[in-house]
Design a protein around this motif. Structure first.
Motif, PDB file in Angstrom:
ATOM      1  N   SER A  18      36.262  24.363  38.196  1.00 15.74           N
ATOM      2  CA  SER A  18      35.527  23.560  39.181  1.00 15.74           C
ATOM      3  C   SER A  18      35.414  22.088  38.787  1.00 15.74           C
ATOM      4  O   SER A  18      35.667  21.699  37.656  1.00 15.74           O
ATOM      5  N   THR A  60      32.132  32.721  37.237  1.00 13.83           N
ATOM      6  CA  THR A  60      31.511  31.491  37.757  1.00 13.83           C
ATOM      7  C   THR A  60      32.515  30.527  38.379  1.00 13.83           C
ATOM      8  O   THR A  60      32.146  29.726  39.236  1.00 13.83           O
ATOM      9  N   LYS A  81      18.023  20.320  39.172  1.00 12.69           N
ATOM     10  CA  LYS A  81      19.169  21.060  38.671  1.00 12.69           C
ATOM     11  C   LYS A  81      20.329  20.676  39.580  1.00 12.69           C
ATOM     12  O   LYS A  81      20.328  20.998  40.773  1.00 12.69           O
TER      13      LYS A  81
END
Ligand code: NAD
Ligand code: ZN
Length: 352
Positions: free
Chosen positions: A142, A137, A153
């Motif tokens: 990040s 991911t 979301k």
């Protein structure tokens, strides 16, 4: 950017030493640990809980929610008078994102949903450490923590979101099932494809994206790597892929996968795969490579997930996907509306 990182097989054992320099008086470390490790005594013995430190198991069955963050923060504040010395997230993107969000919300007023967006966080987060146990991911590197809130979301994107420390120990990913390995690994591959083919691309993103892309090719289509090498390389591919999108953006697959996730609860990695197989017109060469990877690893991508969708749900899905404006702009440029509209998305979703 993440200021501190250690890498290597077994480096998880440095955790106690790393944390010792961050200890504040009467302030616990809170460990959020993927519940897949519950009962794994050998693993748990490597986390040295001291004094009032607390370990909380987290299920990754569902992706993190703003309400879940709020509850965790409330529980921690109720149990401990002092703000924790640190939050340590041990798990995949789900648990790492929760750890980031909890560390922010412990020192910022209100509910996590108020901070979904860009640069809304006011106070520096509590010290937080990310320890991935599955690769792909890029959540370990990040600037965002993706949360499902009551209306959307969306990530909490801020300078306070990245971890203060990351521990990259490829051995921790040993227990991951093959399907999950593939789905989360493809998240990385798709990050690279969307970044490298996007209009936001720049030299910074390109240099990381190309490296991660090459690593993915070696891992998912090559034949020469040992299992140890694959684990180590996928961990670095995830890191570089995350770095690549940090300074660019994702694209069509992510926009549409968010729609699936919001309406059907489809998880991020598998959702991206469900979408990506139908995106030839946008990422022709890479969709062909993706299909080769699927065949080589004999993974089954769920089909016909939108088949019995009610009209209302289809409309919501389209609205959620269309709402991801920066992703469309990156993928197709400022005139993206010439190519993408509700009918086009309906046509694509109907194939999935
Ligand atoms: P995950 O965290 O949802 O975990 C997937 C499954 O793998 C779970 O069942 C988990 O228990 C299991 N697992 C994890 N480590 C394991 C191990 N060592 N052995 C056995 N099983 C293990 O998976 P993910 O794909 O890493 O994360 C998805 C989440 O990441 C989504 O919530 C998505 O929104 C988020 N995400 C965040 C960013 C970001 O930049 N913050 C980027 C992409 C995705
Ligand atoms: Zn992703």
């Amino acid at each position: 950017m993440v200021p501190k990182v250690v890498f290597g097989e077994g480096c998880f054992d440095q955790l106690s030493t790393i944390l010792s320099s961050q200890t504040k008086e009467k302030a616990p470390f809170i460990f959020l640990v993927d519940d897949v490790f519950e009962g794994n005594i050998a693993f748990l013995n490597r986390i040295n809980l001291r004094f009032n430190d607390k370990l909380i198991y987290i299920s990754a069955d569902e992706e993190p929610k703003t309400s879940q963050v709020d509850t965790l923060v409330k529980d921690i504040k109720t149990e401990f008078t002092n703000t924790p010395s640190g939050i340590i997230g041990i798990g995949g993107g789900s648990v790492m994102d929760l750890a980031k969000a909890v560390s922010i919300m412990l020192v910022n007023q209100g509910s996590a949903e108020q901070y979904q967006g860009w640069d809304l966080v006011k106070n520096k987060a509590v010290y937080h450490v990310g320890i991935p146990t599955i690769s792909g991911t890029g959540a370990e590197v990040s600037r965002t923590t993706v949360l499902t809130g009551p209306v959307r979301k969306l990530g909490i994107n801020s300078d306070f979101t990245p971890f203060d420390q990351v521990i990259l120990d490829p051995d921790l990913t040993k227990g991951v099932s093959k399907n999950q390995w593939f789905f989360t690994g493809m998240d990385c591959f798709i990050h690279c494809v969307e970044s490298l083919n996007g209009t936001f691309l720049n030299a910074f993103s390109q240099s990381y994206g190309e490296k991660a892309y090459d690593l993915c090719m070696e891992i998912f289509l090559g034949d020469t790597l040992s299992d140890d090498e694959m684990r180590a390389k996928l961990m670095m591919a995830s890191w570089h892929g995350g770095m690549s999108i940090a300074y660019s953006q994702v694209g069509v697959a992510h926009a549409m996968s968010y729609g699936l996730g919001y309406v059907l609860g489809t998880k991020h990695g598998v959702g991206n795969c469900i979408v990506f197989q139908f995106l030839e017109e946008f990422y022709n060469k890479d969709v062909a490579l993706f299909k080769k990877m699927v065949a080589k690893h004999e993974v089954e991508i769920p089909q016909e997930v939108c088949k019995n969708l009610s009209e209302e749900k289809m409309e919501t899905m389209i609205t959620v996907a269309l709402g991801m404006v920066p992703l469309w702009e990156n993928a197709l440029g400022s005139n993206w509306k010439d190519r993408i509209n509700r009918d086009k998305l309906r046509e694509l979703y109907s194939k999935m």
